[in-house]
Design a protein around this motif. Sequence first.
Motif, mmCIF file in Angstrom:
data_model
loop_
_atom_site.group_PDB
_atom_site.id
_atom_site.type_symbol
_atom_site.label_atom_id
_atom_site.label_comp_id
_atom_site.label_asym_id
_atom_site.label_seq_id
_atom_site.Cartn_x
_atom_site.Cartn_y
_atom_site.Cartn_z
ATOM 1 N N ARG A 90 22.861 92.363 24.005
ATOM 2 C CA ARG A 90 21.597 92.945 23.557
ATOM 3 C C ARG A 90 21.341 92.640 22.075
ATOM 4 O O ARG A 90 20.212 92.359 21.676
ATOM 5 C CB ARG A 90 21.596 94.455 23.773
ATOM 6 N N LEU A 91 22.382 92.714 21.257
ATOM 7 C CA LEU A 91 22.234 92.416 19.831
ATOM 8 C C LEU A 91 21.845 90.956 19.610
ATOM 9 O O LEU A 91 21.029 90.645 18.726
ATOM 10 C CB LEU A 91 23.536 92.738 19.091
ATOM 11 N N PHE A 92 22.412 90.060 20.404
ATOM 12 C CA PHE A 92 22.042 88.649 20.297
ATOM 13 C C PHE A 92 20.570 88.455 20.660
ATOM 14 O O PHE A 92 19.872 87.631 20.055
ATOM 15 C CB PHE A 92 22.918 87.791 21.205
ATOM 16 N N CYS A 93 20.096 89.224 21.643
ATOM 17 C CA CYS A 93 18.686 89.117 22.026
ATOM 18 C C CYS A 93 17.771 89.638 20.916
ATOM 19 O O CYS A 93 16.659 89.143 20.747
ATOM 20 C CB CYS A 93 18.436 89.897 23.320
ATOM 21 N N VAL A 94 18.244 90.639 20.183
ATOM 22 C CA VAL A 94 17.458 91.170 19.070
ATOM 23 C C VAL A 94 17.329 90.122 17.956
ATOM 24 O O VAL A 94 16.247 89.898 17.409
ATOM 25 C CB VAL A 94 18.101 92.461 18.513
ATOM 26 N N VAL A 95 18.439 89.472 17.635
ATOM 27 C CA VAL A 95 18.456 88.520 16.518
ATOM 28 C C VAL A 95 17.816 87.184 16.906
ATOM 29 O O VAL A 95 17.042 86.604 16.150
ATOM 30 C CB VAL A 95 19.896 88.295 16.020
ATOM 31 N N PHE B 171 13.799 84.538 20.046
ATOM 32 C CA PHE B 171 12.947 83.364 20.247
ATOM 33 C C PHE B 171 13.633 82.256 21.039
ATOM 34 O O PHE B 171 13.003 81.286 21.420
ATOM 35 C CB PHE B 171 12.525 82.810 18.880
ATOM 36 N N ASN B 172 14.933 82.391 21.259
ATOM 37 C CA ASN B 172 15.696 81.372 21.982
ATOM 38 C C ASN B 172 15.750 81.725 23.468
ATOM 39 O O ASN B 172 16.410 82.685 23.848
ATOM 40 C CB ASN B 172 17.115 81.298 21.401
ATOM 41 N N PRO B 173 15.070 80.973 24.320
ATOM 42 C CA PRO B 173 15.021 81.328 25.752
ATOM 43 C C PRO B 173 16.391 81.319 26.430
ATOM 44 O O PRO B 173 16.616 82.063 27.387
ATOM 45 C CB PRO B 173 14.098 80.259 26.351
ATOM 46 N N LEU B 174 17.321 80.486 25.936
ATOM 47 C CA LEU B 174 18.635 80.433 26.564
ATOM 48 C C LEU B 174 19.450 81.703 26.326
ATOM 49 O O LEU B 174 20.365 82.013 27.088
ATOM 50 C CB LEU B 174 19.412 79.210 26.057
ATOM 51 N N ILE B 175 19.113 82.446 25.262
ATOM 52 C CA ILE B 175 19.803 83.709 25.006
ATOM 53 C C ILE B 175 19.588 84.672 26.164
ATOM 54 O O ILE B 175 20.496 85.383 26.586
ATOM 55 C CB ILE B 175 19.300 84.336 23.687
ATOM 56 N N TRP B 176 18.377 84.692 26.687
ATOM 57 C CA TRP B 176 18.059 85.597 27.792
ATOM 58 C C TRP B 176 18.787 85.177 29.063
ATOM 59 O O TRP B 176 19.192 86.031 29.867
ATOM 60 C CB TRP B 176 16.553 85.635 28.011
ATOM 61 N N LEU B 177 18.950 83.879 29.249
ATOM 62 C CA LEU B 177 19.702 83.406 30.412
ATOM 63 C C LEU B 177 21.179 83.781 30.292
ATOM 64 O O LEU B 177 21.814 84.160 31.277
ATOM 65 C CB LEU B 177 19.551 81.884 30.542
ATOM 66 N N ALA C 23 19.228 101.615 30.598
ATOM 67 C CA ALA C 23 19.548 100.464 29.753
ATOM 68 C C ALA C 23 20.824 100.727 28.964
ATOM 69 O O ALA C 23 21.256 101.872 28.807
ATOM 70 C CB ALA C 23 18.390 100.176 28.801
ATOM 71 N N LEU C 24 21.438 99.650 28.462
ATOM 72 C CA LEU C 24 22.665 99.697 27.654
ATOM 73 C C LEU C 24 23.877 100.158 28.445
ATOM 74 O O LEU C 24 24.881 100.543 27.866
ATOM 75 C CB LEU C 24 22.492 100.625 26.436
ATOM 76 N N THR C 25 23.788 100.152 29.757
ATOM 77 C CA THR C 25 24.910 100.598 30.582
ATOM 78 C C THR C 25 25.253 99.532 31.609
ATOM 79 O O THR C 25 24.491 98.590 31.834
ATOM 80 C CB THR C 25 24.572 101.901 31.325
ATOM 81 N N ASN C 26 26.414 99.697 32.241
ATOM 82 C CA ASN C 26 26.792 98.849 33.364
ATOM 83 C C ASN C 26 26.319 99.532 34.640
ATOM 84 O O ASN C 26 26.833 100.565 35.028
ATOM 85 C CB ASN C 26 28.306 98.651 33.413
ATOM 86 N N HIS C 27 25.313 98.957 35.276
ATOM 87 C CA HIS C 27 24.772 99.563 36.492
ATOM 88 C C HIS C 27 25.598 99.144 37.693
ATOM 89 O O HIS C 27 26.048 98.001 37.783
ATOM 90 C CB HIS C 27 23.326 99.109 36.746
ATOM 91 N N PHE C 28 25.759 100.067 38.623
ATOM 92 C CA PHE C 28 26.399 99.677 39.878
ATOM 93 C C PHE C 28 25.485 98.718 40.622
ATOM 94 O O PHE C 28 25.932 97.815 41.297
ATOM 95 C CB PHE C 28 26.681 100.916 40.736
#
Length: 209
Positions: A80-85, A88-94, A136-141
């Motif tokens: 999540r922190l990488f997505c914040v920073v 703009f990089n689409p590969l981060i979301w992947l 959000a921010l959790t591990n969902h089953f």
Amino acid sequence: MFLKLVFDFNSLIQLLKGKIIQQKGAFKLIDIAENIAPFSYFNYIVYNSTLYTAIELENILEHEKVHSQQKHSIDVLISRLFCVVFWFNPLIWLYKKAIAQNLEFIADSEAAKKISDKKAYQFTLLKITTQENCVALTNHFYQSLIKKRIIMLNQNQSEKWNSWKYFTVFPALVAFVFLFQIEVVAQEKIIPQEEKGIKKDSVDFSKLK
């Protein structure tokens, strides 16, 4: 993205606030009344026991215990922190999606080793797909690609190979992100006059008359 992260933290805190905590070994179990998919956050495991049978609840707890023991919440927070920073990089979301799925594969694999009825575990996966409310921010089953998770459960895989793939995801992400930020500066190459084939002293001005 940062404000969304802060909002998600606040939502999680509000959900856990005032709830009765049952200490069971290293885990803190919280039985809630809300219709939310089971999840874990560090050593907290949250679920609604009224929605499941005893066998289903046992399967859920075994799954979430793996997330808690292996500190998967740290992986979720880092992604999540990488997505914040690097939003703009689409590969981060992947990469974020791939990490979340890989954590679920690991939890499924480890939980299945402690569960005698693997088919009942798969039915539990299918049942929880009806619950769309996730924290959000959790591990969902529950995660997407349930079909792929069930296929993975029925395949014989090398534990060493899976661990190798898991531990290379994060270093690869870090390497890519920083390489992506390198600024390429074009420099003009200065070519000597002699190489251009032009020599001032070779011109015969008398012929220009």
